[in-house]
Design a protein around this motif. Structure first.
Motif, PDB file in Angstrom:
ATOM      1  N   GLN A   1       4.444  23.232   5.376  1.00  0.00           N
ATOM      2  CA  GLN A   1       4.191  24.260   3.974  1.00  0.00           C
ATOM      3  C   GLN A   1       3.646  23.374   2.693  1.00  0.00           C
ATOM      4  O   GLN A   1       2.601  24.124   2.259  1.00  0.00           O
ATOM      5  CB  GLN A   1       6.246  25.257   3.718  1.00  0.00           C
ATOM      6  CG  GLN A   1       4.925  26.378   2.812  1.00  0.00           C
ATOM      7  CD  GLN A   1       4.220  27.301   3.487  1.00  0.00           C
ATOM      8  OE1 GLN A   1       4.222  27.939   4.379  1.00  0.00           O
ATOM      9  NE2 GLN A   1       3.664  27.755   3.047  1.00  0.00           N
ATOM     10  N   MET A   2       4.350  22.665   2.305  1.00  0.00           N
ATOM     11  CA  MET A   2       3.586  21.947   0.820  1.00  0.00           C
ATOM     12  C   MET A   2       2.038  21.456   1.425  1.00  0.00           C
ATOM     13  O   MET A   2       1.285  21.495   1.160  1.00  0.00           O
ATOM     14  CB  MET A   2       4.646  20.476   1.181  1.00  0.00           C
ATOM     15  CG  MET A   2       5.668  21.003  -0.236  1.00  0.00           C
ATOM     16  SD  MET A   2       5.874  19.390  -0.870  1.00  0.00           S
ATOM     17  CE  MET A   2       7.033  18.916   0.261  1.00  0.00           C
ATOM     18  N   LEU A   3       1.679  20.700   2.916  1.00  0.00           N
ATOM     19  CA  LEU A   3       0.267  19.893   3.495  1.00  0.00           C
ATOM     20  C   LEU A   3      -0.535  21.957   3.228  1.00  0.00           C
ATOM     21  O   LEU A   3      -1.787  21.647   3.421  1.00  0.00           O
ATOM     22  CB  LEU A   3       0.132  20.008   4.620  1.00  0.00           C
ATOM     23  CG  LEU A   3       1.327  18.210   4.809  1.00  0.00           C
ATOM     24  CD1 LEU A   3       1.805  17.358   5.379  1.00  0.00           C
ATOM     25  CD2 LEU A   3       0.330  17.286   3.501  1.00  0.00           C
ATOM     26  N   GLU A   4       0.111  22.970   3.975  1.00  0.00           N
ATOM     27  CA  GLU A   4      -0.480  24.077   4.215  1.00  0.00           C
ATOM     28  C   GLU A   4      -1.321  24.218   2.210  1.00  0.00           C
ATOM     29  O   GLU A   4      -2.093  24.584   2.562  1.00  0.00           O
ATOM     30  CB  GLU A   4      -0.322  25.360   4.405  1.00  0.00           C
ATOM     31  CG  GLU A   4      -0.470  26.300   4.906  1.00  0.00           C
ATOM     32  CD  GLU A   4      -0.121  27.470   5.548  1.00  0.00           C
ATOM     33  OE1 GLU A   4      -0.343  28.238   6.043  1.00  0.00           O
ATOM     34  OE2 GLU A   4       1.024  26.675   6.459  1.00  0.00           O
TER      35      GLU A   4
ATOM     36  N   ILE B   1      15.016  20.225   8.147  1.00  0.00           N
ATOM     37  CA  ILE B   1      14.685  20.743   6.861  1.00  0.00           C
ATOM     38  C   ILE B   1      13.312  20.217   6.582  1.00  0.00           C
ATOM     39  O   ILE B   1      12.571  20.926   5.731  1.00  0.00           O
ATOM     40  CB  ILE B   1      16.022  19.909   5.742  1.00  0.00           C
ATOM     41  CG1 ILE B   1      17.250  21.187   6.072  1.00  0.00           C
ATOM     42  CG2 ILE B   1      15.266  20.735   4.213  1.00  0.00           C
ATOM     43  CD1 ILE B   1      18.489  21.055   5.134  1.00  0.00           C
ATOM     44  N   ALA B   2      12.785  18.638   6.298  1.00  0.00           N
ATOM     45  CA  ALA B   2      12.299  18.286   6.200  1.00  0.00           C
ATOM     46  C   ALA B   2      10.223  18.948   6.467  1.00  0.00           C
ATOM     47  O   ALA B   2       9.715  18.623   6.118  1.00  0.00           O
ATOM     48  CB  ALA B   2      12.459  17.108   6.723  1.00  0.00           C
ATOM     49  N   SER B   3      10.418  18.889   8.089  1.00  0.00           N
ATOM     50  CA  SER B   3      10.129  18.943   9.078  1.00  0.00           C
ATOM     51  C   SER B   3       8.876  21.061   8.466  1.00  0.00           C
ATOM     52  O   SER B   3       7.772  20.440   8.187  1.00  0.00           O
ATOM     53  CB  SER B   3       9.807  19.380  10.316  1.00  0.00           C
ATOM     54  OG  SER B   3       9.964  18.404  10.738  1.00  0.00           O
ATOM     55  N   PRO B   4       9.729  21.814   8.769  1.00  0.00           N
ATOM     56  CA  PRO B   4       8.450  22.945   7.749  1.00  0.00           C
ATOM     57  C   PRO B   4       8.798  22.895   5.836  1.00  0.00           C
ATOM     58  O   PRO B   4       7.684  23.322   6.086  1.00  0.00           O
ATOM     59  CB  PRO B   4      10.096  24.452   7.813  1.00  0.00           C
ATOM     60  CG  PRO B   4      11.447  23.358   8.489  1.00  0.00           C
ATOM     61  CD  PRO B   4      10.919  22.098   8.728  1.00  0.00           C
TER      62      PRO B   4
ATOM     63  N   GLN C   1      14.662  12.442   6.174  1.00  0.00           N
ATOM     64  CA  GLN C   1      13.313  12.610   6.913  1.00  0.00           C
ATOM     65  C   GLN C   1      12.598  11.831   6.809  1.00  0.00           C
ATOM     66  O   GLN C   1      11.893  12.706   8.131  1.00  0.00           O
ATOM     67  CB  GLN C   1      13.243  13.034   5.044  1.00  0.00           C
ATOM     68  CG  GLN C   1      11.389  13.526   5.007  1.00  0.00           C
ATOM     69  CD  GLN C   1      10.548  12.624   5.284  1.00  0.00           C
ATOM     70  OE1 GLN C   1      10.825  11.560   5.441  1.00  0.00           O
ATOM     71  NE2 GLN C   1       9.039  12.286   5.468  1.00  0.00           N
ATOM     72  N   ALA C   2      13.353  10.536   7.581  1.00  0.00           N
ATOM     73  CA  ALA C   2      12.480   9.794   8.284  1.00  0.00           C
ATOM     74  C   ALA C   2      12.446  10.421   9.587  1.00  0.00           C
ATOM     75  O   ALA C   2      10.737   9.717  10.156  1.00  0.00           O
ATOM     76  CB  ALA C   2      13.045   8.676   8.415  1.00  0.00           C
ATOM     77  N   TYR C   3      13.235  11.322   9.754  1.00  0.00           N
ATOM     78  CA  TYR C   3      12.575  11.376  11.621  1.00  0.00           C
ATOM     79  C   TYR C   3      11.312  13.325  11.576  1.00  0.00           C
ATOM     80  O   TYR C   3      11.164  13.640  12.286  1.00  0.00           O
ATOM     81  CB  TYR C   3      14.269  12.532  11.942  1.00  0.00           C
ATOM     82  CG  TYR C   3      14.864  11.742  12.955  1.00  0.00           C
ATOM     83  CD1 TYR C   3      14.899  10.247  13.183  1.00  0.00           C
ATOM     84  CD2 TYR C   3      16.392  12.229  12.711  1.00  0.00           C
ATOM     85  CE1 TYR C   3      15.061   9.780  13.845  1.00  0.00           C
ATOM     86  CE2 TYR C   3      17.365  10.830  13.564  1.00  0.00           C
ATOM     87  CZ  TYR C   3      16.563   9.730  13.717  1.00  0.00           C
ATOM     88  OH  TYR C   3      17.546   8.386  14.685  1.00  0.00           O
ATOM     89  N   ALA C   4      11.156  13.516   9.603  1.00  0.00           N
ATOM     90  CA  ALA C   4       9.952  14.282  10.452  1.00  0.00           C
ATOM     91  C   ALA C   4       8.993  13.477   9.873  1.00  0.00           C
ATOM     92  O   ALA C   4       7.592  14.263   9.289  1.00  0.00           O
ATOM     93  CB  ALA C   4      10.283  15.151   9.412  1.00  0.00           C
ATOM     94  N   TRP C   5       8.686  12.257   9.795  1.00  0.00           N
ATOM     95  CA  TRP C   5       7.352  11.439   9.847  1.00  0.00           C
ATOM     96  C   TRP C   5       6.313  12.398  10.301  1.00  0.00           C
ATOM     97  O   TRP C   5       4.983  11.805   9.829  1.00  0.00           O
ATOM     98  CB  TRP C   5       7.601   9.776   9.241  1.00  0.00           C
ATOM     99  CG  TRP C   5       5.674   9.487   9.804  1.00  0.00           C
ATOM    100  CD1 TRP C   5       5.466   8.884  10.446  1.00  0.00           C
ATOM    101  CD2 TRP C   5       5.485   8.915   8.424  1.00  0.00           C
ATOM    102  NE1 TRP C   5       4.231   8.122   9.846  1.00  0.00           N
ATOM    103  CE2 TRP C   5       4.187   8.120   8.515  1.00  0.00           C
ATOM    104  CE3 TRP C   5       5.795   9.344   7.081  1.00  0.00           C
ATOM    105  CZ2 TRP C   5       3.585   7.255   7.462  1.00  0.00           C
ATOM    106  CZ3 TRP C   5       5.113   9.068   5.581  1.00  0.00           C
ATOM    107  CH2 TRP C   5       4.069   8.295   6.452  1.00  0.00           C
ATOM    108  N   SER C   6       6.345  12.325  11.653  1.00  0.00           N
ATOM    109  CA  SER C   6       4.820  12.628  12.559  1.00  0.00           C
ATOM    110  C   SER C   6       3.992  14.339  11.800  1.00  0.00           C
ATOM    111  O   SER C   6       3.512  13.883  12.440  1.00  0.00           O
ATOM    112  CB  SER C   6       5.680  13.082  13.525  1.00  0.00           C
ATOM    113  OG  SER C   6       6.724  14.561  13.880  1.00  0.00           O
ATOM    114  N   VAL C   7       4.823  14.815  10.588  1.00  0.00           N
ATOM    115  CA  VAL C   7       4.484  15.509  10.341  1.00  0.00           C
ATOM    116  C   VAL C   7       2.891  15.156   9.839  1.00  0.00           C
ATOM    117  O   VAL C   7       1.777  16.005   9.285  1.00  0.00           O
ATOM    118  CB  VAL C   7       5.142  16.491   9.668  1.00  0.00           C
ATOM    119  CG1 VAL C   7       4.205  17.543   8.503  1.00  0.00           C
ATOM    120  CG2 VAL C   7       6.546  17.476   9.871  1.00  0.00           C
TER     121      VAL C   7
END
Length: 442
Positions: free
Chosen positions: A163-166, A156-159, A29-35
């Protein structure tokens, strides 16, 4: 905590890679921090540098905890290591949730960056030696399966995060709820790995091939005294530097290369290019590492470094003439980047045996930390200087590509210099393993 239970008779070794994958998919998930960066900047009034701090600290702690905690991982076993990774990584999200809810950004930095970063490092190296003991015949494939998860975790973590933030909102309360769900969900998922992992029986058939050819077994402390370790450190550092050089600046790079063409690259196309690079990074981890079981570790690094240098040369000379050529060369380099990460534990096993390979791997990952600074620094600093001099397009990257070619050739030479470890560094006999584990000279 005690070491994991020994596998009962008839236990399938194919249950161990999913256990490792449950940890690596989570910490990836670390690679998805930019979200989380734009919502945090808006909700907590941060600039880009501040919002990047948790991720940067997490990567620093990954390298430090892997280097300094590797011996503990070897001593206490994979279940202990996976449990530590679970507690730290999930707690990091829970502390971050508290920080977002109370609008105390330092808690997010502490939670995700410091505490969660320790979970990243321990979790990354936790299954390495166990997988290679179960798969002495295919160590590259075994570690590639697990480490592929770290590269693919962001897919997996990016979308999921977006979606959670949305759904929850992008204010501080919505961010806090998203962090909370992350922490709890990853705790459950990583628990599956903790419960599933087993070590092979000492008299089992998979354990008979534990060591490298000739029964090589070297302690972590002794490994640091060998030229082989440092040659391999250079090999990993140069290969990772070359990959990060493209990965970190991928979207603006392809935009700059074709800015003056008849069909410039759109924002959405640049984003698609980044997604392709992530896929190449992930598939390279399992594909190339499995190939190394067939052709050998030295040969596969000849491919990574030699062909990688040719790909950079093609980008420098012809990259702006064809978009398919540019994309193909970048994808190959990124597949080598991922493959290098996944193959290096098996290379270490060939050189030093499985005795303390997790601890040795942890120390070798300092090459990753170095490359993580070096790659972006080379590409961005040179591009900024060229832009200040009035240049644009491919001219921004010509010098940095030449430097990357030089670094890959240095890595190629270092790989050629690697020889079997001298017998004076070997652990004399299995009965002396406890002394070696206390890091007495072998």
């Amino acid at each position: 905590m005690s070491s994991p239970p020994v596998a009962p008779p008839g236990w399938s070794r194919w249950l161990v890679p999913p256990a490792a994958l449950s940890v690596h998919l989570s910490i990836g998930q670390a690679y998805a921090w930019s979200v989380f960066k734009p919502p945090l900047e808006s909700a907590l009034h941060l600039d880009g540098t501040q919002s990047a701090l948790p991720f940067q600290l997490a990567i620093v702690m990954l390298g430090l905890s892997a280097a300094f905690g590797g011996t503990l991982v070897e001593r206490n076993g994979p279940r202990w290591a996976m449990t530590v990774a679970l507690v730290c990584f999930s707690s990091g999200f829970l502390i971050s949730a508290l920080g977002a809810q109370t609008q105390q950004y330092w808690l997010i930095v502490l939670g995700y960056g410091f505490v969660g970063g320790i979970g990243l490092g321990i979790g990354y190296i936790s299954p390495v030696s166990t997988l290679m003991k179960w798969f002495p015949d295919r160590p590259g494939m075994a570690t590639g399966i697990a480490i592929m998860g770290f590269g693919g975790g962001a897919l997996i973590a990016s979308p999921w995060s977006a979606q959670m933030l949305e759904s929850f909102g992008t204010d501080h309360s919505g961010i806090a709820l998203a962090f909370l769900v992350h922490g709890l969900a990853y705790a459950v998922f990583m628990t599956l790995g903790v419960l599933l992992v087993r070590v092979p029986r000492p008299d089992g058939r998979t354990e008979s091939g534990t060591g490298a050819a000739g029964g090589v077994q070297v302690s972590a402390r002794s490994a640091l005294r060998t030229p082989q370790f440092w040659f391999l450190w250079v090999v990993l550092c140069t290969n990772v530097t070359a990959g990060i050089g493209i990965l970190e600046k991928a979207a603006p790079m392809i935009t700059d290369f074709f800015a003056d063409s008849s069909t410039p690259v759109s924002v959405s196309a640049a984003a698609g290019f980044v997604a392709l690079l992530s896929a190449a990074n992930m598939t390279g981890r399992i594909g190339w590492s499995s190939t190394s079981d067939l052709i050998g570790r030295k040969n596969i690094y000849r491919v990574y470094l030699g062909v990688g240098a040719l790909m950079y040369l093609a980008l420098a000379l012809f990259g702006d003439t064809s978009k398919p050529l540019f994309v193909l060369c970048a994808l190959v380099v990124l597949s080598f980047y991922g493959g290098g990460f996944a193959t290096v534990p098996a290379y270490l096993k060939d050189l030093f045996g499985t005795y303390q390979v997790g601890a040795i791997h942890g120390r070798l990952l300092t090459a990753w930390s170095t490359a993580g600074v070096l790659g972006p620094l080379i590409v961005n600093w040179i591009a900024d200087r060229q832009e200040a001099a009035g240049k644009d397009g491919p001219a921004l990257y010509g010098l940095s590509f030449s430097i990357m070619i030089g670094l890959l050739l240095v890595g190629f030479v270092a790989n050629e210099l690697i020889r079997p470890v001298h017998t004076r560094h070997h652990v004399p006999a299995p009965k002396e393993a406890p002394d070696a584990q206390r890091e007495q000279p072998a």
